[in-house]
Design a protein around this motif. Structure first.
Motif, PDB file in Angstrom:
ATOM      1  N   LEU A 182       9.177   8.114   9.346  1.00  0.00           N
ATOM      2  CA  LEU A 182       9.235  10.022   9.364  1.00  0.00           C
ATOM      3  C   LEU A 182       8.718  11.367   8.102  1.00  0.00           C
ATOM      4  O   LEU A 182       8.148  12.001   7.597  1.00  0.00           O
ATOM      5  N   SER A 183      10.127  10.763   6.618  1.00  0.00           N
ATOM      6  CA  SER A 183       9.196  11.189   5.970  1.00  0.00           C
ATOM      7  C   SER A 183       7.330  10.556   4.646  1.00  0.00           C
ATOM      8  O   SER A 183       7.303  11.534   3.904  1.00  0.00           O
ATOM      9  N   ARG A 184       7.298   9.868   5.803  1.00  0.00           N
ATOM     10  CA  ARG A 184       5.573   9.303   5.104  1.00  0.00           C
ATOM     11  C   ARG A 184       4.862  10.654   5.245  1.00  0.00           C
ATOM     12  O   ARG A 184       4.106  11.120   4.551  1.00  0.00           O
ATOM     13  N   THR A 251      -0.246  -0.473  11.552  1.00  0.00           N
ATOM     14  CA  THR A 251      -1.270  -1.070  10.784  1.00  0.00           C
ATOM     15  C   THR A 251      -1.773  -0.609  10.002  1.00  0.00           C
ATOM     16  O   THR A 251      -2.176  -0.166   9.448  1.00  0.00           O
ATOM     17  N   TYR A 252      -2.330  -2.276   9.299  1.00  0.00           N
ATOM     18  CA  TYR A 252      -3.092  -1.904   7.946  1.00  0.00           C
ATOM     19  C   TYR A 252      -4.498  -1.884   8.342  1.00  0.00           C
ATOM     20  O   TYR A 252      -4.299  -3.727   8.117  1.00  0.00           O
ATOM     21  N   GLY A 253      -5.124  -1.047   8.023  1.00  0.00           N
ATOM     22  CA  GLY A 253      -7.020  -1.534   8.963  1.00  0.00           C
ATOM     23  C   GLY A 253      -8.058  -1.806   7.702  1.00  0.00           C
ATOM     24  O   GLY A 253      -7.453  -1.269   6.567  1.00  0.00           O
ATOM     25  N   SER A 254      -8.880  -2.103   8.631  1.00  0.00           N
ATOM     26  CA  SER A 254     -10.046  -2.518   7.470  1.00  0.00           C
ATOM     27  C   SER A 254     -11.171  -2.160   8.281  1.00  0.00           C
ATOM     28  O   SER A 254     -11.008  -2.854   9.445  1.00  0.00           O
ATOM     29  N   LEU A 255     -12.542  -1.099   8.305  1.00  0.00           N
ATOM     30  CA  LEU A 255     -13.001  -0.673   9.603  1.00  0.00           C
ATOM     31  C   LEU A 255     -14.068  -2.322   8.981  1.00  0.00           C
ATOM     32  O   LEU A 255     -15.203  -2.783  10.147  1.00  0.00           O
ATOM     33  N   THR A 289      -0.521   5.796   0.685  1.00  0.00           N
ATOM     34  CA  THR A 289       0.977   5.153  -0.908  1.00  0.00           C
ATOM     35  C   THR A 289       0.997   3.298   0.061  1.00  0.00           C
ATOM     36  O   THR A 289       0.562   2.583  -0.664  1.00  0.00           O
ATOM     37  N   ASP A 290       1.545   3.607   1.239  1.00  0.00           N
ATOM     38  CA  ASP A 290       1.907   2.528   1.575  1.00  0.00           C
ATOM     39  C   ASP A 290       0.534   1.526   2.065  1.00  0.00           C
ATOM     40  O   ASP A 290       0.707   0.680   2.868  1.00  0.00           O
ATOM     41  N   GLY A 291      -0.450   1.877   2.646  1.00  0.00           N
ATOM     42  CA  GLY A 291      -1.419   1.251   3.726  1.00  0.00           C
ATOM     43  C   GLY A 291      -1.977   1.474   4.178  1.00  0.00           C
ATOM     44  O   GLY A 291      -2.589   0.614   4.911  1.00  0.00           O
TER      45      GLY A 291
END
Length: 415
Positions: A182-184, A251-255, A289-291
């Motif tokens: 939540l703090s994100r 998810t750490y996504g990339s288009l 910052t966590d990506g």
């Protein structure tokens, strides 16, 4: 003998397989629905009510629900936040009929009983009668006829309410891990960009299952997989709190990620023929910052927090019967956003909501299930993707968080 309008008796026996099997009866039985309202929503749970930023001034109020119970949330003259059932202590009429506003008192339109912003009764017309006749009986005490109070706790500007006045503090209920997620978003002051409301013709649990179901995301949603917003081939996982009742799918996504796993599978949900008329829809900023580019967090029993790239929102789930529920979307930005950033968030919010490029399908698939299980109370769903346990996992082709929901559901319901 029972009447036609009386909920049938709850005779549910949970299958021995546990959380990996769910009887379809739980989505159709009026007796079970009533028990859910009593044991879960009016039981020992913290329910999302709103945001402090929605009632910033003294005298501000908003109306909402805990389960199917109408509730008013207020900011008192001393700045404190209160909540109480929106039901007059006299004859049960709705007291506050507006969705939000500002007032010094709240007055029931039926007989003009007046309550302050803490829900305490302050005035009763003709309490002493007229010309010495009628009126309330001797010893009538206004202090004993307040609106039913709801316990309130806040965390990071989020307002929660509970009917259990002995419940643990909300931070303990959520746990350290969920508070961290939540703090994100809520460690910075937020602003409300707008609202939408969505009626769905399905049981509330079908939507909450859907939120916890990362397995379906790139299979049901053509937009997600085709444009690379969310694919199971992308790095990510499922995180559950120790009880299993709350979850985050991330998810750490990339288009530009390789799509061979979708191309070679001939899935309906991936098609290279579709193009965006306005590619700027998916042009945003890496602001966390966590990506993590996509995070869906569910907090039992009625709250969902969403980050889809730069589209931020809270979804509040409101049961409306065995085969109906409502979803209230609150779209968010940060208070210090530039005008350009706000435009990015608003544009990307077209992905979600009742007619969103993605969420449109979530609003319909629950109805497909509701229609499909008619007359199938003795049949069971099969929930074994990713195993049969309830644990965090470093992949998203799993139903672990759904099983976590049912584990806690059974505990609250006594199954």
């Amino acid at each position: 003998m029972t009447t036609a309008n009386e909920p049938k008796k709850d005779a549910l026996i949970w299958p021995e397989e546990g959380e990996s099997r769910v009887p379809y009866q739980v989505y159709n039985d009026p007796g079970i629905y009533k028990k859910e309202m009593d044991n879960i929503f009016r039981g020992s749970t913290w329910n999302y009510l709103g945001l402090e930023v929605e009632i910033p001034n003294k005298g501000d109020y908003k109306t909402t629900f805990i389960g199917n119970t109408p509730v008013v949330v207020t900011r008192n003259s001393d700045g404190s936040i209160h909540a109480f059932v929106n039901r007059c202590a006299h004859r049960g009429a709705t007291v506050c009929m507006d969705t939000c506003g500002n007032a010094k008192t709240l007055t029931c339109v039926y007989h003009a009983w007046v309550y302050d912003m803490k829900g305490d009764l302050k005035g009763v017309p003709f309490k002493n009668g007229v010309n010495g006749q009628g009126g309330m009986p001797e010893g009538f005490d206004t202090g004993k006829h307040s609106l039913q109070k709801v316990k309130v706790d806040t965390h990071l500007g989020i307002i929660f309410g509970s009917f259990d006045h002995q419940i643990e503090p909300v931070q303990d209920y959520l746990g350290e891990k969920m508070c961290g997620y939540l703090s994100r978003i809520f460690s910075r002051p937020v602003k409300v960009l707008g609202y939408q409301r969505q009626d769905m013709k399905n049981n509330w649990k079908l939507y909450f299952e859907n939120v916890k179901d990362s397995y379906h995301a790139s299979l049901l949603h053509l937009f997600f997989s085709t444009f690379g917003v969310n694919r199971l081939s992308q790095k990510g996982g499922i995180d559950l709190d120790p009880t299993g009742r709350h979850h985050v799918s991330y998810t750490y996504g990339s288009l530009n990620e390789d799509t061979d796993v979708y191309k070679n599978s001939d899935l309906r949900s991936y098609s290279s023929k579709y193009q965006l008329e306005d590619p700027s829809l998916l042009v945003g900023r890496n602001e966390f910052t966590d990506g993590i580019t996509l995070a869906i967090q569910s907090l039992f029993p009625n709250m969902v927090v969403q980050q889809i790239h730069n589209a931020l929102a809270i979804r509040q789930l409101l049961p409306k019967g065995t085969d109906s529920c409502e979803l209230v979307w609150t779209y968010l930005g940060f208070a210090d956003d530039s005008e350009e950033m706000t435009k990015i968030r608003l544009k990307q919010s077209n992905l979600v909501g009742p007619a969103g490029f993605v969420s449109l399908e979530d609003g319909g698939v629950g109805e497909l299930v509701q229609k499909g299980i008619v007359g199938a109370d003795q049949e069971l769903s099969f929930i074994e993707m990713g195993g049969t346990g309830v644990e965090s996992q470093s992949f998203r082709a799993t139903e672990s968080s759904i099983r976590g929901f049912w584990k806690n559901y059974r505990q609250f319901m006594g199954y």
